[in-house]
Write a protein that holds these residues in place. Structure first.
Motif, short mmCIF file in Angstrom:
data_model
loop_
_atom_site.label_atom_id
_atom_site.label_comp_id
_atom_site.label_asym_id
_atom_site.label_seq_id
_atom_site.Cartn_x
_atom_site.Cartn_y
_atom_site.Cartn_z
N GLU A 141 0.78 -1.36 0.04
CA GLU A 141 0.06 0.10 0.10
C GLU A 141 0.73 1.26 -0.06
N ASP A 142 0.46 2.24 -0.79
CA ASP A 142 1.27 3.40 -0.70
C ASP A 142 0.80 4.26 0.67
N GLY A 143 1.94 4.63 1.17
CA GLY A 143 1.85 5.27 2.53
C GLY A 143 1.45 4.28 3.55
N TRP A 144 2.07 3.10 3.58
CA TRP A 144 1.88 2.14 4.57
C TRP A 144 2.31 2.30 6.09
N GLN A 145 3.41 3.19 5.89
CA GLN A 145 3.74 3.62 7.37
C GLN A 145 2.73 4.44 8.08
N GLU A 146 2.21 5.33 7.47
CA GLU A 146 0.82 6.05 7.99
C GLU A 146 -0.20 5.04 8.41
N LEU A 147 -0.47 4.22 7.22
CA LEU A 147 -1.54 3.39 7.63
C LEU A 147 -1.36 2.36 8.91
N THR B 269 10.82 -1.48 11.81
CA THR B 269 11.06 -0.65 10.70
C THR B 269 12.28 -0.01 10.47
N ALA C 171 9.45 -0.64 -0.96
CA ALA C 171 8.98 0.01 -2.14
C ALA C 171 9.64 -0.59 -3.30
#
Length: 278
Positions: free
Chosen positions: A36-42, A181, A128
């Motif tokens: 997913e794009d922006g997986w860190q924020e998700l 991470t 990525a």
């Protein structure tokens, strides 16, 4: 941040591991989350079903990566103590997803082998898409790090000059329990320890790698596009059983523990597969 894939009944779920509980992200596994794009924020903002930490059933942290690359002969001190020259390029081979097991699952010792060995390693998980990236670019494309043991059937590995057959027996490769991470696992040097029935067999510092994580991502991305969730096992230090005198191997009931400072621990019981004619 720490991420994991856990089993919940007949399915799996990606979770963020907090201090007191695990929180589902809404994805079936960490590999799906990383896609997913922006997986860190998700992941950071996830507020799904919660689980007690002491009740978690860990699956492989990425259960079905598209690619699993492994690197041989990558610890500087081990290479030099064997009287070899440092390699100019990484020695690379592949594993397939069916070899992976969770951090506390049983290792199945194949009936076909009488020489199953341990290889504690640090795993790098790609975060990525990467294609022909520089070392500097590669560093920013790493999702994080985990613990892996490249359990190997030595008698099959050395049947030919190619290693693949000794590295791919099903349900032999512990991987997890978590992905730490890259922003949290920023240390370049971590202590790796492998123990067999409580006895230390391998000790090393991951800062001793000839080819570090970013270099490996860059190198492999020159060959093929790396995708989120792809795994790179960075190699094992000295102390494997096959190189000992006398040689030592894993047996039925053996407990194999693989620990990397700051990343966690895999602890696996070995269970002998029954022979077809038993």
């Amino acid at each position: 941040m720490k991420l994991a894939t856990i089993r919940t009944g007949s399915v799996t779920a990606a979770v963020r591991i907090d201090q007191t509980e695990a929180v589902e992200t809404g994805h079936p596994d960490v590999g799906a989350l990383l896609a997913e794009d922006g997986w860190q924020e998700l992941a950071a903002g996830a507020d799904g079903t919660r689980h007690a930490l002491d009740a978690l059933d860990y699956a492989p942290v990425v259960p079905c990566p598209q690619k699993i690359f492994c690197v041989g002969l990558n610890y500087r001190s081990h290479i030099l103590e064997m009287g070899r020259e440092l390699p100019e390029f990484p020695t690379v081979f592949a594993k397939f997803p069916a070899v992976l097991i969770g951090a506390y699952d049983d290792i199945v010792l194949p009936a076909a082998s009488q020489a199953v060995d341990w290889e504690g390693e640090m795993a790098v998980i790609v975060g990525a898409r990467a294609r022909k990236v520089s070392v500097e670019e590669a560093a920013g494309l790493i999702a994080g790090y985990s613990v892996l043991n490249d359990v190997t059937a030595r008698d099959w590995q050395y049947r030919t000059k190619e290693w693949l057959q000794g590295k791919n027996f099903e349900a032999t490769t512990p991987f997890g329990p978590v992905l730490v991470t890259a922003d949290e696992a920023h240390a370049t040097s971590r202590r790796l320890v492998t123990r067999v029935d409580g006895e230390t067999k391998q000790q090393a510092d991951t800062g001793d790698l000839v080819f570090d994580a970013a270099t490996l991502v860059s190198y492999l991305s020159t060959i093929i596009t790396l995708e989120p969730g792809d795994v790179i096992a960075t190699g094992t230090p000295g102390g494997v059983g096959h190189a000992r005198t006398p040689q030592e191997y894993l047996g039925d009931g053996t407990v194999l523990t693989t620990r990397i400072e700051g990343l966690g621990e895999c602890r696996n019981h070995c269970v002998q597969e029954k022979s077809d004619d038993a």
